[in-house]
Structure formats: C-alpha cells, structure tokens
Design a protein around this motif. Structure first.
Motif, PDB file in Angstrom:
ATOM      1  N   LYS A 217       0.920  -1.219  -0.026  1.00 14.43           N
ATOM      2  CA  LYS A 217       0.032   0.022   0.051  1.00 14.43           C
ATOM      3  C   LYS A 217       0.775   1.206  -0.021  1.00 14.43           C
ATOM      4  O   LYS A 217       2.063   1.389   0.550  1.00 14.43           O
ATOM      5  CB  LYS A 217      -0.777  -0.029   1.184  1.00 14.43           C
ATOM      6  CG  LYS A 217      -1.736  -1.064   1.251  1.00 14.43           C
ATOM      7  CD  LYS A 217      -2.660  -1.206   2.780  1.00 14.43           C
ATOM      8  CE  LYS A 217      -3.511  -2.438   2.614  1.00 14.43           C
ATOM      9  NZ  LYS A 217      -4.432  -2.629   3.932  1.00 14.43           N
ATOM     10  N   PHE A 218       0.424   2.227  -0.588  1.00 20.28           N
ATOM     11  CA  PHE A 218       1.362   3.534  -0.721  1.00 20.28           C
ATOM     12  C   PHE A 218       1.516   4.098   0.445  1.00 20.28           C
ATOM     13  O   PHE A 218       0.648   4.434   1.452  1.00 20.28           O
ATOM     14  CB  PHE A 218       0.456   4.393  -1.499  1.00 20.28           C
ATOM     15  CG  PHE A 218       1.266   5.773  -1.612  1.00 20.28           C
ATOM     16  CD1 PHE A 218       2.246   6.002  -2.244  1.00 20.28           C
ATOM     17  CD2 PHE A 218       0.590   7.043  -0.905  1.00 20.28           C
ATOM     18  CE1 PHE A 218       3.201   7.436  -2.249  1.00 20.28           C
ATOM     19  CE2 PHE A 218       1.274   8.296  -0.689  1.00 20.28           C
ATOM     20  CZ  PHE A 218       2.483   8.442  -1.551  1.00 20.28           C
ATOM     21  N   LYS A 244       8.924   0.988  -9.012  1.00 15.80           N
ATOM     22  CA  LYS A 244       8.320   1.100 -10.531  1.00 15.80           C
ATOM     23  C   LYS A 244       7.029   1.633 -10.720  1.00 15.80           C
ATOM     24  O   LYS A 244       6.710   2.294 -11.560  1.00 15.80           O
ATOM     25  CB  LYS A 244       8.828  -0.041 -11.303  1.00 15.80           C
ATOM     26  CG  LYS A 244       8.644  -0.214 -12.911  1.00 15.80           C
ATOM     27  CD  LYS A 244       8.928  -1.783 -13.503  1.00 15.80           C
ATOM     28  CE  LYS A 244       8.655  -1.571 -15.000  1.00 15.80           C
ATOM     29  NZ  LYS A 244       8.883  -2.597 -15.568  1.00 15.80           N
ATOM     30  N   LYS A 245       6.190   0.753 -10.035  1.00 10.83           N
ATOM     31  CA  LYS A 245       4.820   0.835  -9.996  1.00 10.83           C
ATOM     32  C   LYS A 245       4.205   2.416  -9.563  1.00 10.83           C
ATOM     33  O   LYS A 245       3.441   2.966 -10.231  1.00 10.83           O
ATOM     34  CB  LYS A 245       3.802  -0.214  -9.195  1.00 10.83           C
ATOM     35  CG  LYS A 245       3.916  -1.481  -9.974  1.00 10.83           C
ATOM     36  CD  LYS A 245       3.468  -2.453  -8.878  1.00 10.83           C
ATOM     37  CE  LYS A 245       3.490  -4.005  -9.472  1.00 10.83           C
ATOM     38  NZ  LYS A 245       2.856  -4.750  -8.539  1.00 10.83           N
ATOM     39  N   LEU A 246       4.946   2.694  -8.342  1.00 12.30           N
ATOM     40  CA  LEU A 246       4.866   4.080  -7.979  1.00 12.30           C
ATOM     41  C   LEU A 246       5.350   5.292  -8.948  1.00 12.30           C
ATOM     42  O   LEU A 246       4.582   6.112  -8.928  1.00 12.30           O
ATOM     43  CB  LEU A 246       5.673   4.192  -6.767  1.00 12.30           C
ATOM     44  CG  LEU A 246       5.514   5.710  -6.162  1.00 12.30           C
ATOM     45  CD1 LEU A 246       4.009   6.052  -5.626  1.00 12.30           C
ATOM     46  CD2 LEU A 246       6.451   5.836  -4.708  1.00 12.30           C
ATOM     47  N   GLY A 247       6.386   4.950  -9.566  1.00  6.22           N
ATOM     48  CA  GLY A 247       6.718   6.070 -10.520  1.00  6.22           C
ATOM     49  C   GLY A 247       5.985   5.913 -11.723  1.00  6.22           C
ATOM     50  O   GLY A 247       5.641   7.222 -12.149  1.00  6.22           O
ATOM     51  N   GLU A 280      -6.028   8.202  -5.173  1.00  2.27           N
ATOM     52  CA  GLU A 280      -5.488   6.762  -4.820  1.00  2.27           C
ATOM     53  C   GLU A 280      -4.275   6.396  -5.581  1.00  2.27           C
ATOM     54  O   GLU A 280      -4.361   6.549  -6.726  1.00  2.27           O
ATOM     55  CB  GLU A 280      -6.857   5.950  -5.116  1.00  2.27           C
ATOM     56  CG  GLU A 280      -7.948   6.248  -4.027  1.00  2.27           C
ATOM     57  CD  GLU A 280      -9.096   5.260  -4.177  1.00  2.27           C
ATOM     58  OE1 GLU A 280      -8.891   4.311  -4.935  1.00  2.27           O
ATOM     59  OE2 GLU A 280     -10.116   5.442  -3.707  1.00  2.27           O
ATOM     60  N   ILE A 281      -3.476   5.722  -4.711  1.00  3.39           N
ATOM     61  CA  ILE A 281      -2.189   5.161  -5.624  1.00  3.39           C
ATOM     62  C   ILE A 281      -2.186   3.650  -5.398  1.00  3.39           C
ATOM     63  O   ILE A 281      -2.182   3.549  -4.137  1.00  3.39           O
ATOM     64  CB  ILE A 281      -0.899   5.850  -5.240  1.00  3.39           C
ATOM     65  CG1 ILE A 281      -0.965   7.450  -5.596  1.00  3.39           C
ATOM     66  CG2 ILE A 281       0.150   5.268  -5.829  1.00  3.39           C
ATOM     67  CD1 ILE A 281       0.232   7.983  -5.132  1.00  3.39           C
ATOM     68  N   SER A 282      -2.367   2.801  -6.157  1.00  3.49           N
ATOM     69  CA  SER A 282      -2.258   1.328  -6.024  1.00  3.49           C
ATOM     70  C   SER A 282      -0.776   0.675  -6.494  1.00  3.49           C
ATOM     71  O   SER A 282      -0.428   0.883  -7.479  1.00  3.49           O
ATOM     72  CB  SER A 282      -3.503   0.718  -6.831  1.00  3.49           C
ATOM     73  OG  SER A 282      -3.336  -0.641  -6.713  1.00  3.49           O
ATOM     74  N   LEU A 283      -0.193   0.144  -5.654  1.00 10.02           N
ATOM     75  CA  LEU A 283       0.800  -0.755  -5.651  1.00 10.02           C
ATOM     76  C   LEU A 283       0.810  -2.146  -5.589  1.00 10.02           C
ATOM     77  O   LEU A 283       2.023  -2.890  -6.020  1.00 10.02           O
ATOM     78  CB  LEU A 283       2.066  -0.232  -4.615  1.00 10.02           C
ATOM     79  CG  LEU A 283       2.208   1.222  -4.456  1.00 10.02           C
ATOM     80  CD1 LEU A 283       3.439   1.561  -3.493  1.00 10.02           C
ATOM     81  CD2 LEU A 283       2.647   1.828  -6.059  1.00 10.02           C
ATOM     82  N   GLY A 284      -0.301  -2.500  -5.610  1.00 10.62           N
ATOM     83  CA  GLY A 284      -0.868  -4.071  -5.481  1.00 10.62           C
ATOM     84  C   GLY A 284      -0.697  -4.588  -6.873  1.00 10.62           C
ATOM     85  O   GLY A 284      -0.640  -4.038  -8.081  1.00 10.62           O
TER      86      GLY A 284
END
Length: 284
Positions: A217-218, A244-247, A280-284
């Motif tokens: 989770k962010f 990488k997903k966050l970027g 909302e920022i999803s990293l899952g």
C-alpha cells in the motif's frame, strides 16, 4: 587474515589501485593486516599487539614497515592507525566482505558515498538476513545517506526493511540485530575512527519496518525513496517493483516535485486536482 589478504593483493591488485608496490608488499607479509585491523578499533601497546601477532620478532618488523609506509604511527607508548591506514584497512575488509557476501546488492551498495558506511551497512544487512532468515524481504537505505546532503555529526542513517506477513517478534529481532551490529569489527572500527576525527561516533541508525501486505500500500515515506535509495537486499525485486509501479502512478497523476536550494522539497501529487477529489495510488 594475513594469508587471505596476501592472496587478495596478488590476485586482485585492482582493488588497491593507487597503492605503491612497497605498500602492497608490506601488506602481503605475515601479521601486517592483523596489526592494521586491530588498530582500527583502538590504539594499542606493543604487548597488546603481540596477542594478535605472537612472534615478537615478526611484530617488530611489521610495525616498522607499516610506520614507514604511513599506515600507522607511534604516539608515546602506543601505536595508532593513520588516515591512510584506516582507508587501506577498509578497502581490504570491504573486498573480503564482498567476496563472502553474495546476497547484498553490490551495485546498490556503491551508491553510498562513504567507504566506512558501505562496509558497515553491508555487515548490518548480513545480520538482518541472519536473524530474520526467510522472513526478510527487503532492506533499503534512503535519505541523506544516499544523497550529497549527509553531514557527519548531524545526519542519521535511515533504514527501511520489509518482512513477511507472518513474521513475529519483529521488534525483538531488530534489537538483536542492532546489538550484534554494535559488537562487530566494522561498527567498532568506524565508531572509533569517527570519534578520533572529532565526531560523536557512529551515526544513529533509524530503522522502520513494514509487513509485506502493508508495504504494497502506498506509504508517504516512499516519496523519499523514489529518486534516492540503495536497495541492499530485495527478494525477487519486490521493493524495486513497488518503486517502478509508484513511478508509473506518479507520472499518470502528473506529479511535480520541487526541490529548494537547501535540499528541502515538496510534492504536488496532482496539480490539477479538483476540490473534494481524493487521490488513490495502488501498488498491489
């Protein structure tokens, strides 16, 4: 230690580029590195060094040779390491540690500016692996330690690690890790040398942890890691994939990062955000 170092110098001389042949020759002799490593943790009398190099004649020769090369010096009745001697000892110790440490990312480790910090944090990462075992997923260094803003005597070392969801007694194990770390040669040598330079000693290491499901989770602290981080240990690139997903998510939001001349910065996660709109920022 001396036999292993002799082989290191003769077979991998590239690790000590810039050193004269006379220094390399002295370092390859019996007892030389034993004396050097012993003096990295404290000054010592001849009698104390005689415990590490038991042949008195050999010890006398090594002390004269090391002093002649500027690696140690005598102060009253004691022998002390010099700046050049300490740097040399770190290079030798770092190479030996690298050769036996296959699970610490050496490319990421190279991002760390200070040699004393590299060798000590390599050792700390090994201790995390030893104590947490298969429960450990990632160990990440971030903050000023991987930026040019780190200031000896003022900055802390920021460390972040991730463990499996079923990990238990995390705080107790972390305490064991740091207690063990403070007893290692790497820590004691760096602590002694920094104090000798007029600082308080080894910087405080501030550690934070998350279990795997929460790490997906962010977390606001991730913004500090997006551009500056050294991922020292990472099972199946778990943390690198999160970054990488966050970027990608920040790019989609049009995120802007503004850095001030003093090194402070701020983020506009979504510059065109509408009133009442949630992000909302999803990293899952």
């Amino acid at each position: 230690m001396s036999n292993g170092t002799s082989s290191l110098i003769s077979c991998r001389g590239s690790t000590l580029l810039g050193y004269s042949m006379s220094k390399l020759s002295v370092l390859s002799r019996d007892g030389a590195t034993d004396v050097l490593l012993r003096l990295c943790t404290r000054e010592a009398r001849f009698k104390e060094l005689n415990e590490a190099v038991t042949n008195t004649r050999t010890l006398t020769k090594r002390l004269k040779e090391l002093a002649a090369e500027g690696l140690i010096q005598k102060a009253g009745v004691c022998y002390m390491i010099t700046s050049e001697g300490f740097d040399t000892a770190l290079k030798l110790a770092e190479f030996k540690r690298k050769s036996g440490c296959k699970r610490v990312d050496q490319e990421e480790l190279a991002k760390i500016r200070y040699g004393w910090m590299r060798i000590s944090l390599m050792r700390l990462t090994e201790l995390f692996q030893k104590e947490f075992g298969d429960e450990l997923i990632s160990v990440v260094l971030y903050g000023s330690a991987v930026k040019s803003s780190f200031q000896l005597g003022r900055s802390d070392i920021d460390l972040f690690y991730i463990v499996e969801d079923d990990a238990r007694k995390i705080w107790q194990i972390e305490e064991i890790v740091f207690k063990g770390f403070q007893s290692t040669w790497e820590y004691r040598a760096c602590d002694y040398w920094l104090k000798a330079q007029g600082f308080y000693g080894y910087p405080e290491v501030t550690a934070a942890s998350l279990q795997k499901s929460y790490a997906k989770k962010f977390q606001p602290v991730y913004l500090d890691m997006i551009s500056h981080r050294a991922v020292l240990y990472d099972v199946e690139d778990f943390f690198q994939n999160l970054m990488k997903k966050l970027g990608e998510a920040l790019k989609a939001l049009g995120t802007i990062r503004i850095e001030h001349p003093d090194g402070t910065y701020l983020w506009f996660l979504k510059p065109d955000i509408a009133p009442g709109e949630s992000i909302e920022i999803s990293l899952g």
